[in-house]
Design a protein around this motif. Sequence first.
Motif, PDB file in Angstrom:
ATOM      1  N   GLU A   1      36.221  50.101  45.093  1.00 40.80           N
ATOM      2  CA  GLU A   1      36.452  48.749  44.553  1.00 40.80           C
ATOM      3  C   GLU A   1      37.010  48.858  43.139  1.00 40.80           C
ATOM      4  OE1 GLU A   1      34.557  47.485  41.902  1.00 40.80           O
ATOM      5  OE2 GLU A   1      33.131  49.137  41.765  1.00 40.80           O
ATOM      6  N   PHE A   2      37.797  47.845  42.767  1.00 43.91           N
ATOM      7  CA  PHE A   2      38.372  47.817  41.411  1.00 43.91           C
ATOM      8  C   PHE A   2      38.088  46.461  40.763  1.00 43.91           C
ATOM      9  CE2 PHE A   2      40.986  50.519  44.181  1.00 43.91           C
ATOM     10  CZ  PHE A   2      40.855  51.730  43.530  1.00 43.91           C
ATOM     11  N   LEU A   3      36.870  45.967  40.985  1.00 40.83           N
ATOM     12  CA  LEU A   3      36.523  44.624  40.509  1.00 40.83           C
ATOM     13  C   LEU A   3      36.170  44.642  39.031  1.00 40.83           C
ATOM     14  CD1 LEU A   3      34.078  43.698  43.418  1.00 40.83           C
ATOM     15  CD2 LEU A   3      36.537  43.229  43.300  1.00 40.83           C
ATOM     16  N   ARG A   4      36.736  43.688  38.288  1.00 36.75           N
ATOM     17  CA  ARG A   4      36.345  43.543  36.884  1.00 36.75           C
ATOM     18  C   ARG A   4      35.290  42.458  36.785  1.00 36.75           C
ATOM     19  NH1 ARG A   4      41.949  41.723  34.840  1.00 36.75           N
ATOM     20  NH2 ARG A   4      41.766  40.867  36.920  1.00 36.75           N
ATOM     21  N   GLN A   5      34.245  42.711  36.031  1.00 35.31           N
ATOM     22  CA  GLN A   5      33.241  41.668  35.827  1.00 35.31           C
ATOM     23  C   GLN A   5      33.908  40.481  35.138  1.00 35.31           C
ATOM     24  OE1 GLN A   5      29.804  44.806  34.869  1.00 35.31           O
ATOM     25  NE2 GLN A   5      29.238  42.699  34.479  1.00 35.31           N
ATOM     26  N   GLY A   6      33.539  39.310  35.572  1.00 39.16           N
ATOM     27  CA  GLY A   6      34.135  38.115  34.972  1.00 39.16           C
ATOM     28  C   GLY A   6      35.314  37.600  35.783  1.00 39.16           C
TER      29      GLY A   6
ATOM     30  N   HIS B   1      48.870  46.567  29.146  1.00 34.76           N
ATOM     31  CA  HIS B   1      47.439  46.374  29.411  1.00 34.76           C
ATOM     32  C   HIS B   1      46.573  47.514  28.881  1.00 34.76           C
ATOM     33  CE1 HIS B   1      48.714  43.049  31.792  1.00 34.76           C
ATOM     34  NE2 HIS B   1      49.523  43.842  32.488  1.00 34.76           N
ATOM     35  N   PHE B   2      45.360  47.133  28.514  1.00 35.64           N
ATOM     36  CA  PHE B   2      44.362  48.104  28.022  1.00 35.64           C
ATOM     37  C   PHE B   2      44.840  48.857  26.781  1.00 35.64           C
ATOM     38  CE2 PHE B   2      40.708  48.003  30.861  1.00 35.64           C
ATOM     39  CZ  PHE B   2      41.148  46.992  31.689  1.00 35.64           C
ATOM     40  N   LEU B   3      45.615  48.161  25.969  1.00 33.38           N
ATOM     41  CA  LEU B   3      46.057  48.722  24.686  1.00 33.38           C
ATOM     42  C   LEU B   3      45.562  47.845  23.549  1.00 33.38           C
ATOM     43  CD1 LEU B   3      49.720  50.000  25.230  1.00 33.38           C
ATOM     44  CD2 LEU B   3      47.629  51.332  24.985  1.00 33.38           C
ATOM     45  N   LYS B   4      44.406  47.207  23.748  1.00 33.80           N
ATOM     46  CA  LYS B   4      43.859  46.345  22.710  1.00 33.80           C
ATOM     47  C   LYS B   4      42.803  47.146  21.953  1.00 33.80           C
ATOM     48  CE  LYS B   4      43.100  41.452  22.327  1.00 33.80           C
ATOM     49  NZ  LYS B   4      42.743  41.655  20.962  1.00 33.80           N
ATOM     50  N   ALA B   5      43.111  47.391  20.677  1.00 32.79           N
ATOM     51  CA  ALA B   5      42.166  48.166  19.869  1.00 32.79           C
ATOM     52  C   ALA B   5      40.956  47.295  19.538  1.00 32.79           C
ATOM     53  CB  ALA B   5      42.848  48.618  18.582  1.00 32.79           C
TER      54      ALA B   5
ATOM     55  N   PHE C   1      35.068  50.520  24.436  1.00 33.31           N
ATOM     56  CA  PHE C   1      34.718  50.002  25.762  1.00 33.31           C
ATOM     57  C   PHE C   1      33.250  50.255  26.077  1.00 33.31           C
ATOM     58  CE2 PHE C   1      36.399  54.316  26.574  1.00 33.31           C
ATOM     59  CZ  PHE C   1      35.318  54.882  27.211  1.00 33.31           C
ATOM     60  N   GLY C   2      32.740  49.431  26.981  1.00 33.05           N
ATOM     61  CA  GLY C   2      31.377  49.629  27.493  1.00 33.05           C
ATOM     62  C   GLY C   2      31.350  49.174  28.930  1.00 33.05           C
ATOM     63  N   GLY C   3      30.184  48.719  29.381  1.00 34.77           N
ATOM     64  CA  GLY C   3      30.074  48.210  30.743  1.00 34.77           C
ATOM     65  C   GLY C   3      29.466  49.223  31.691  1.00 34.77           C
ATOM     66  N   SER C   4      29.355  48.788  32.948  1.00 34.99           N
ATOM     67  CA  SER C   4      28.630  49.609  33.921  1.00 34.99           C
ATOM     68  C   SER C   4      29.521  50.672  34.555  1.00 34.99           C
ATOM     69  CB  SER C   4      28.077  48.703  35.014  1.00 34.99           C
ATOM     70  OG  SER C   4      29.160  48.088  35.686  1.00 34.99           O
ATOM     71  N   CYS C   5      30.828  50.631  34.302  1.00 33.95           N
ATOM     72  CA  CYS C   5      31.718  51.544  35.037  1.00 33.95           C
ATOM     73  C   CYS C   5      32.352  52.647  34.193  1.00 33.95           C
ATOM     74  CB  CYS C   5      32.819  50.756  35.715  1.00 33.95           C
ATOM     75  SG  CYS C   5      32.223  49.858  37.134  1.00 33.95           S
ATOM     76  N   PHE C   6      33.075  52.277  33.140  1.00 37.69           N
ATOM     77  CA  PHE C   6      33.862  53.289  32.419  1.00 37.69           C
ATOM     78  C   PHE C   6      33.010  54.468  31.929  1.00 37.69           C
ATOM     79  CE2 PHE C   6      37.716  50.441  31.092  1.00 37.69           C
ATOM     80  CZ  PHE C   6      38.078  50.359  32.422  1.00 37.69           C
TER      81      PHE C   6
ATOM     82  N   THR D   1      27.587  41.042  24.562  1.00 35.94           N
ATOM     83  CA  THR D   1      27.936  41.596  25.875  1.00 35.94           C
ATOM     84  C   THR D   1      29.155  42.527  25.751  1.00 35.94           C
ATOM     85  OG1 THR D   1      29.285  39.650  26.292  1.00 35.94           O
ATOM     86  CG2 THR D   1      27.047  39.605  27.141  1.00 35.94           C
ATOM     87  N   PHE D   2      29.347  43.395  26.731  1.00 34.96           N
ATOM     88  CA  PHE D   2      30.410  44.411  26.577  1.00 34.96           C
ATOM     89  C   PHE D   2      31.805  43.809  26.669  1.00 34.96           C
ATOM     90  CE2 PHE D   2      32.430  45.544  30.662  1.00 34.96           C
ATOM     91  CZ  PHE D   2      31.634  44.854  31.559  1.00 34.96           C
ATOM     92  N   LYS D   3      31.870  42.584  27.183  1.00 36.65           N
ATOM     93  CA  LYS D   3      33.133  41.832  27.183  1.00 36.65           C
ATOM     94  C   LYS D   3      32.791  40.377  27.481  1.00 36.65           C
ATOM     95  CE  LYS D   3      34.645  42.211  31.965  1.00 36.65           C
ATOM     96  NZ  LYS D   3      35.737  42.576  32.840  1.00 36.65           N
ATOM     97  N   PRO D   4      33.716  39.433  27.263  1.00 37.03           N
ATOM     98  CA  PRO D   4      33.382  38.041  27.568  1.00 37.03           C
ATOM     99  C   PRO D   4      33.352  37.791  29.075  1.00 37.03           C
ATOM    100  CG  PRO D   4      35.602  38.215  26.658  1.00 37.03           C
ATOM    101  CD  PRO D   4      35.045  39.591  26.670  1.00 37.03           C
TER     102      PRO D   4
ATOM    103  N   GLY E   1      35.882  42.701  15.139  1.00 38.31           N
ATOM    104  CA  GLY E   1      35.880  43.946  15.924  1.00 38.31           C
ATOM    105  C   GLY E   1      36.701  43.854  17.195  1.00 38.31           C
ATOM    106  N   ARG E   2      37.290  42.684  17.462  1.00 39.01           N
ATOM    107  CA  ARG E   2      38.121  42.527  18.669  1.00 39.01           C
ATOM    108  C   ARG E   2      39.510  41.991  18.342  1.00 39.01           C
ATOM    109  NH1 ARG E   2      36.181  45.273  23.097  1.00 39.01           N
ATOM    110  NH2 ARG E   2      33.953  45.038  23.211  1.00 39.01           N
ATOM    111  N   ASN E   3      39.816  41.872  17.052  1.00 38.10           N
ATOM    112  CA  ASN E   3      41.136  41.351  16.640  1.00 38.10           C
ATOM    113  C   ASN E   3      41.499  40.091  17.413  1.00 38.10           C
ATOM    114  OD1 ASN E   3      41.270  43.504  14.962  1.00 38.10           O
ATOM    115  ND2 ASN E   3      42.950  44.542  16.009  1.00 38.10           N
TER     116      ASN E   3
END
Length: 455
Positions: free
Chosen positions: A150-155, A247-251, A255-260, A316-319, A407-409
């Motif tokens: 699976e490649f599901l993103r939370q949210g 994508h995924f070039l946002k400084a 990262f956090g979360g249950s996967c990475f 939270t690790f992301k919105p 911290g998220r620009n």
Amino acid sequence: MKIAVIGAGYVGLVQAAGLAQLGHEVIAYDIHQRRIATLKKGLSPIYEPGLEECIKRGIEGKRLFFTDRLEEAVFFAPVLFLTVGTPAKSTGEADLSAVFAVAHQIALLAEEEKMLIIKSTVPVGTGDKVEKMMREISPSFPFHVVSNPEFLRQGSALHDFLLPDRIVIGLDDGGLAPLLQEIYKGIPAPILWMDRRSAEMVKYAANVFLATKISFINMMAELCESLSADVEMVSLGMGSDRRIGPHFLKAGIGFGGSCFPKDAFALMHMAREAGVPVPMVEAMMETNDRIPDRIVHRLLSLLPIKARRITLLGLTFKPGTDDLRDSPSLKVISHLAKYPYTLRAYDPLVKEGTPHPALHSVALTSTIQEAIEGTEAILLLTEWPEFKEADWIRLRRLVSHPLFIDGRNCLDEEKMKKAGFQYIRIGKKPTLFLKTEGDPRESTDGKRGVPASRK
Ligand code: UDX
């Protein structure tokens, strides 16, 4: 088609509700009776936009059922998705005990041919071992094990289920393909057919690659800060190259979360076992681990000497999720807790009294206002829309000192400076903030704190 989903956790619930939405008749099993009782009432035990409505629709349409009896799920369908957890052990290795325990039970219970589709993230070769075990337990029925990561993103998990970029299916018996095509018939995405081991590897490779992109841009951010460049411009310039992509070039804070983090550790463990060095993955994780410490140092170096209060916005690790697993905010808290500051935090989905060992040193508030009242520094850690939409000109009056590290620009730099904040972004050398006399709370017209270029 009749389908059973074994494990009604995050992935399992999205899979079950999504398959029911596609028109299949689905039963979801979980060992936790309370969870199943909640689900039978049409309530989602996890926060995921749209999921509860989707579960309710499935129940009302008599296409989605729940059970805490494994045999009921096994007898219900010839096709079973395995969606149990594979948490990290202390060695980083994926803990496969639930995968093997459930597969063992299914093999004992089955009274006909079954296809077991592994959705849980499992190390390469797990499908081979599970299939061998099941066939040994019950040689009279053919068991087929398929990998379908699976490649599901939370949210945005339901959206990702219904509109994925691709569906990866790994099988060692091409005869199973029509059945799998039938399952995903309603989804407008290409199916990438491959052998089972490669499919298992795709999941790790995709997640570790995305995490590497983030660590790369965060490394560039640190360099930009010391060389007076702006990482957002660098990201724009790089990401506009179609070979790189935006994508995924946002400084940011990392990262956090249950996967990475879990998947990177599992990949490193797999590589160690295979005797293959993976220094890039190690460096990627080291880069990510260093960021919270670096940002805390920056914050402390800018705080007024007599400062006592610090506010964290977002935990939270992301919105879009209430998940705190491996959130960089927890690392920030544990660094800051070593100092004698009073820490206050606000997160739209982390409420006062949330039981978490890392949160005992923080006072959680129920509004932004409460969190920043009288504070001497604000550190934004999650890019919640609420923070972007807030009236910072008005809020500026509440703080004792206007230091604000984003911290998220994610906020508007001009507006924040106009509001009178000493506003600092990641990956950009800050302009010098010259304090004027008097109580900074008196002024909101932007005349205080005149920024002057350091160079
Ligand atoms: C991820 C993968 O995207 C998904 O395919 C996989 O199945 C599970 O893991 P998720 O953990 O939900 O999904 O979050 P994602 O949106 O990928 O973000 C992961 C982390 O990276 C977050 O902490 C996020 O804030 C951070 N991130 C993401 C950045 O710091 N910068 C970016 O540019 C993108």
